[in-house]
Design an enzyme around this catalytic site. Structure first.
Site, PDB file in Angstrom:
ATOM      1  N   LYS A 212       0.926  -1.140   0.040  1.00 32.78           N
ATOM      2  CA  LYS A 212       0.036  -0.250   0.020  1.00 32.78           C
ATOM      3  C   LYS A 212       0.982   1.271  -0.093  1.00 32.78           C
ATOM      4  CE  LYS A 212      -1.352   2.898   2.797  1.00 32.78           C
ATOM      5  NZ  LYS A 212      -1.227   3.898   1.941  1.00 32.78           N
ATOM      6  N   GLY A 265       7.416   4.990   8.321  1.00 33.51           N
ATOM      7  CA  GLY A 265       6.622   6.328   8.628  1.00 33.51           C
ATOM      8  C   GLY A 265       6.602   6.973   9.866  1.00 33.51           C
ATOM      9  N   SER A 266       5.451   7.389  10.368  1.00 30.34           N
ATOM     10  CA  SER A 266       5.706   8.244  11.458  1.00 30.34           C
ATOM     11  C   SER A 266       5.434   7.351  12.546  1.00 30.34           C
ATOM     12  CB  SER A 266       4.555   9.191  11.377  1.00 30.34           C
ATOM     13  OG  SER A 266       3.207   8.739  11.455  1.00 30.34           O
ATOM     14  N   GLU A 293      10.404   1.412  10.874  1.00 28.55           N
ATOM     15  CA  GLU A 293      11.628   2.487  10.873  1.00 28.55           C
ATOM     16  C   GLU A 293      10.691   3.750  10.954  1.00 28.55           C
ATOM     17  OE1 GLU A 293      14.046  -0.572  10.943  1.00 28.55           O
ATOM     18  OE2 GLU A 293      14.088   1.528  11.796  1.00 28.55           O
ATOM     19  N   CYS A 327      13.566  11.637   7.048  1.00 28.45           N
ATOM     20  CA  CYS A 327      13.824  11.291   8.567  1.00 28.45           C
ATOM     21  C   CYS A 327      15.275  11.455   9.198  1.00 28.45           C
ATOM     22  CB  CYS A 327      13.645   9.884   8.669  1.00 28.45           C
ATOM     23  SG  CYS A 327      14.664   8.712   7.784  1.00 28.45           S
ATOM     24  N   GLU A 423       9.526  16.553  15.735  1.00 29.23           N
ATOM     25  CA  GLU A 423      10.065  16.294  14.334  1.00 29.23           C
ATOM     26  C   GLU A 423       9.038  17.084  13.553  1.00 29.23           C
ATOM     27  OE1 GLU A 423       8.871  12.785  12.165  1.00 29.23           O
ATOM     28  OE2 GLU A 423      10.960  12.633  11.768  1.00 29.23           O
TER      29      GLU A 423
HETATM   30  N1  LIG Z   1      13.303   5.842   9.895  1.00 31.13           N
HETATM   31  C1  LIG Z   1      13.366   5.855   8.399  1.00 31.13           C
HETATM   32  O1  LIG Z   1      13.853   5.200   7.671  1.00 31.13           O
HETATM   33  C2  LIG Z   1      12.239   6.709   7.840  1.00 31.13           C
HETATM   34  C3  LIG Z   1      12.247   6.847   6.370  1.00 31.13           C
HETATM   35  C4  LIG Z   1      11.233   7.838   5.737  1.00 31.13           C
HETATM   36  C5  LIG Z   1      10.327   8.411   6.566  1.00 31.13           C
HETATM   37  N2  LIG Z   1      10.200   8.183   7.813  1.00 31.13           N
HETATM   38  C6  LIG Z   1       9.291   8.802   8.688  1.00 31.13           C
HETATM   39  O2  LIG Z   1       8.020   8.722   7.965  1.00 31.13           O
HETATM   40  C7  LIG Z   1       7.209   9.811   8.399  1.00 31.13           C
HETATM   41  C8  LIG Z   1       6.890  10.609   7.183  1.00 31.13           C
HETATM   42  O3  LIG Z   1       6.174   9.802   6.079  1.00 31.13           O
HETATM   43  P1  LIG Z   1       4.804   9.812   6.000  1.00 31.13           P
HETATM   44  O4  LIG Z   1       4.033  11.287   6.199  1.00 31.13           O
HETATM   45  O5  LIG Z   1       4.307   9.107   4.676  1.00 31.13           O
HETATM   46  O6  LIG Z   1       4.357   8.952   7.440  1.00 31.13           O
HETATM   47  P2  LIG Z   1       2.817   8.357   7.642  1.00 31.13           P
HETATM   48  O7  LIG Z   1       2.960   7.726   8.817  1.00 31.13           O
HETATM   49  O8  LIG Z   1       1.931   9.573   7.576  1.00 31.13           O
HETATM   50  O9  LIG Z   1       2.439   7.421   6.616  1.00 31.13           O
HETATM   51  C9  LIG Z   1       3.375   6.157   6.428  1.00 31.13           C
HETATM   52  C10 LIG Z   1       2.429   5.309   5.704  1.00 31.13           C
HETATM   53  O10 LIG Z   1       1.483   4.450   6.440  1.00 31.13           O
HETATM   54  C11 LIG Z   1       0.221   4.689   5.996  1.00 31.13           C
HETATM   55  N3  LIG Z   1      -0.631   4.770   7.042  1.00 31.13           N
HETATM   56  C12 LIG Z   1      -1.092   5.756   7.568  1.00 31.13           C
HETATM   57  N4  LIG Z   1      -1.878   5.427   8.657  1.00 31.13           N
HETATM   58  C13 LIG Z   1      -2.063   4.096   8.662  1.00 31.13           C
HETATM   59  C14 LIG Z   1      -2.805   3.071   9.384  1.00 31.13           C
HETATM   60  N5  LIG Z   1      -3.452   3.433  10.255  1.00 31.13           N
HETATM   61  N6  LIG Z   1      -2.681   1.869   8.794  1.00 31.13           N
HETATM   62  C15 LIG Z   1      -2.012   1.598   7.816  1.00 31.13           C
HETATM   63  N7  LIG Z   1      -1.175   2.279   7.036  1.00 31.13           N
HETATM   64  C16 LIG Z   1      -1.363   3.498   7.620  1.00 31.13           C
HETATM   65  C17 LIG Z   1       0.223   5.744   4.876  1.00 31.13           C
HETATM   66  O11 LIG Z   1      -0.829   5.802   4.019  1.00 31.13           O
HETATM   67  C18 LIG Z   1       1.587   5.779   4.396  1.00 31.13           C
HETATM   68  O12 LIG Z   1       1.464   4.620   3.375  1.00 31.13           O
HETATM   69  C19 LIG Z   1       8.356  10.728   9.340  1.00 31.13           C
HETATM   70  O13 LIG Z   1       7.937  10.552  10.740  1.00 31.13           O
HETATM   71  C20 LIG Z   1       9.659  10.411   8.738  1.00 31.13           C
HETATM   72  O14 LIG Z   1      10.582  10.523  10.031  1.00 31.13           O
HETATM   73  C21 LIG Z   1      11.189   7.353   8.425  1.00 31.13           C
HETATM   74  N1  LIG Z   2      17.978   6.873   4.599  1.00 30.67           N
HETATM   75  C1  LIG Z   2      18.030   8.243   4.131  1.00 30.67           C
HETATM   76  C2  LIG Z   2      16.572   8.856   4.942  1.00 30.67           C
HETATM   77  C3  LIG Z   2      15.376   8.184   4.704  1.00 30.67           C
HETATM   78  C4  LIG Z   2      14.352   8.607   5.566  1.00 30.67           C
HETATM   79  O1  LIG Z   2      13.742   9.677   5.169  1.00 30.67           O
HETATM   80  C5  LIG Z   2      19.316   8.914   4.450  1.00 30.67           C
HETATM   81  O2  LIG Z   2      20.242   8.286   4.969  1.00 30.67           O
HETATM   82  O3  LIG Z   2      19.198  10.178   4.459  1.00 30.67           O
END
Ligand SMILES: NC(=O)c1ccc[n+]([C@@H]2O[C@H](COP(=O)([O-])OP(=O)(O)OC[C@H]3O[C@@H](n4cnc5c(N)ncnc54)[C@H](O)[C@@H]3O)[C@@H](O)[C@H]2O)c1
Ligand SMILES: N[C@@H](CCC=O)C(=O)O
Length: 539
Positions: A212, A265-266, A293, A327, A423
């Site tokens: 998804k 995601g978050s 993550e 992130c 964040e």
């Molecule tokens: N640690 C990492 O490697 C990493 C990498 C990229 C982004 N992020 C984090 O992701 C966030 C930004 O991305 P975003 O805005 O897309 O995050 P988000 O949590 O809003 O969405 C992430 C995914 O989860 C889905 N989703 C949302 N609610 C859901 C639910 N209840 N059940 C199932 N799926 C659901 C969304 O549709 C999307 O596909 C930031 O917090 C960022 O730090 C972390």
């Molecule tokens: N792996 C990427 C960050 C992914 C998250 O948004 C970096 O290292 O910059």
């Protein structure tokens, strides 16, 4: 059956192309940008290899020109999600019995296609759909995704060769099975490579997947799915089901065949997933693998011996590349007073002059943030900072055409200020200036200031200062950088992930992540089984 032990050679990371004026790649990309932005496509679900249209439509627009529609996409409802689960379970038996060589050949072909004929398509899609400039697209939708396909295939062959010892008359083997049921792959909007990695890492290990994509990144994800199909991915192995996360999640997590989630995601979303899984735990046929993550509040600490020029470059690139929507973005910095006196004018002037605009104009360093919700959230933090701290540069924004926010630097004398702890996920960097002799206190302050533990950098020329930072910040960053910006981890060089509130730290871009997608079985064959139950001690 291919009877041989095949261990791939360790691949090399995909080279980053320059896109310099006059280069072939630049011309090809410019042409592809024109082609994709000149048409509006319809994106179906892809379930069991079939295109499914539900008529319940979402829009894919350009962040830098949000009235420009790239596509309408069909959203999955309960019926389609059940279809996708059925299609995955139907494909499972054959897929998990593929030889691993047949499986990895598909992803190695996908890497080959992406590094050649598909490169400009995926990069153009990421630029238009995600608002990435050409370099941010190249390192993500081309290089990092190619690397994931190649290195994950390599890690799989390494894992499979890891076998137990045998003994006299006993032959022991380890079989690396796929997990029970299906995997739910749920990526964020901001990286095409993550969106492509989350479904394919489990698939390489023989799992079947429901994928998804993030609602604001469906267009890019769709192009990745088409690439995988061209590479020969069998129907039903990965099922592409865009739709509202909470609705899709509710149905998926309630299915007895749910076998695991590969999430990025978050924190809020990941926590709600854990709650849903916990609520359904008695329905499942096996304990699901939860791999996720999440967020970061990534730091830069400047010791008084820091290289000033390198620090300025790291702050600018670390905080403002891809508009801070990483992130790993540098979003809080602790700078010693003497360093601050040396760098402040240049840092402010450089930030003020960062060129911002459409990614199709390659001279722009900063582009638009992803969508209205992000724009609202980030500007809310800016207004809070305007009221309660000092804005040194930036602070302006405009969403009339694209979601544009000027790179912004906030100065606070409160190390626990809101924008030092939360964040923001946008182009906002908050600075705290400390007395040179308070270095050790600041390290401890940094460690205790954030619930996250994702990335962080230390800038110092003094080895003692570096050693102290490494020790005190041992749990503050799963990706720790010395004299380098906190973004830009490379597959197989800096495996990516952090602990604390940043996730389960299953290190995407390493063998550790692939291990999460197998359920090992020990097999013991006895060539000379005992025929008398008694033991010598019984005599
Ligand atoms: N640690 C990492 O490697 C990493 C990498 C990229 C982004 N992020 C984090 O992701 C966030 C930004 O991305 P975003 O805005 O897309 O995050 P988000 O949590 O809003 O969405 C992430 C995914 O989860 C889905 N989703 C949302 N609610 C859901 C639910 N209840 N059940 C199932 N799926 C659901 C969304 O549709 C999307 O596909 C930031 O917090 C960022 O730090 C972390
Ligand atoms: N792996 C990427 C960050 C992914 C998250 O948004 C970096 O290292 O910059």
């Amino acid at each position: 059956m291919f009877n041989s032990i095949f261990v791939m050679e360790r691949p090399k990371n995909e080279p980053i192309l320059s896109y310099a004026p006059g280069s072939k790649e630049r011309e090809e990309l410019k042409e592809k940008l024109g082609e994709l932005s000149s048409k509006e496509i319809e994106i179906p679900l892809i379930i069991g290899g079939k295109e499914i249209k539900t008529g319940n439509l979402g829009k894919c627009v350009m962040p830098h020109d949000h009235n420009h529609i790239l596509a309408h996409y069909h959203m999955a409802g309960e019926k389609e999600i059940k279809m996708a689960i059925d299609a995955a379970i139907k494909a499972k038996e054959e897929w998990e019995n593929y030889s691993y060589i047949d499986r990895i050949s598909i992803f190695l072909k996908a890497a080959e296609l992406l590094s050649t004929t598909w490169r400009s398509t995926l990069n153009a899609a990421a630029m238009l759909d995600l608002g990435k400039n050409v370099f941010q697209a190249e390192i993500d939708s081309a290089c990092e995704l190619i690397d994931f396909f190649r290195f994950n295939s390599y890690y799989a062959t390494k894992i499979y060769t890891e076998q137990p010892q045998s003994s006299k008359g006993i032959l022991n083997r380890m079989e690396y099975r796929a997990l029970d049921g299906f995997i739910f792959a749920v990526p964020p909007f901001n990286f095409a490579s993550i969106s492509g990695n989350l479904p394919t890492a489990p698939a390489i290990m023989g799992n079947v997947v429901l994928w998804k994509p993030a609602s604001s990144a469906v267009y890019t994800a769709y192009h990745i799915m088409k690439l995988l199909q061209e590479a020969g991915l069998p129907d039903g192995v990965i099922n592409f089901i865009p739709g509202p996360g909470s609705k899709v999640g509710e149905i998926v997590f309630s299915d007895p065949n749910f076998g695991g989630v590969h999430f990025t995601g978050s924190v809020n979303t990941f926590n709600s997933m854990w709650e849903s899984i916990g609520k359904n735990i008695r329905n499942y046929k096996s304990y699901p693998r939860i791999v996720g993550e999440t967020g970061g509040k990534d730091f830069v600490i400047a010791h008084h011996t820091a290289n000033r020029k390198a620090l300025i470059t790291a702050l600018i690139r670390g905080a403002f590349e891809y508009q801070g929507q990483k992130c790993s973005a540098a979003s809080r910095a602790y700078i010693s007073k003497t360093v601050w006196e040396d760098i402040k004018d240049e840092l402010i002037e450089t930030t003020k002059n960062l060129k911002m605009g459409a990614p199709t104009d390659f001279s722009n360093f900063v582009n638009a943030v992803i969508d209205k919700a992000a724009f609202k959230k980030i500007t809310g933090y800016i207004e809070y900072a305007r009221e309660n701290a000092k804005i040194l540069v930036g602070g302006e924004y405009d969403d009339s055409v694209g979601y544009y926010i000027k790179p912004t630097i906030v100065l606070t004398d409160d190390p626990h200020f809101k924008t030092m702890e939360e964040e923001i996920f946008g182009p906002v960097l908050t600075l705290y200036i400390y007395d040179d002799d308070k270095y050790e206190e600041v390290l401890k302050l940094c460690d205790q200031t954030s619930p996250y533990g994702l990335t962080g950098s230390i800038f110092a020329q003094d080895r003692e200062a570096i050693r102290k930072a490494e020790k005190i910040l041992v749990h503050a960053a799963g990706n720790f950088y010395i004299n380098d910006k906190p973004t830009g981890a490379v597959v197989d060089q800096q495996p990516f992930g952090g602990s604390r509130g940043s996730g389960t730290n299953d290190k995407a871009g390493s063998y550790l992540n692939l291990l999460r997608w197998t359920s090992a079985r020990s097999i013991k064959e006895n060539f000379n089984p005992p025929e008398d139950y008694t033991y010598p001690f019984m005599k």
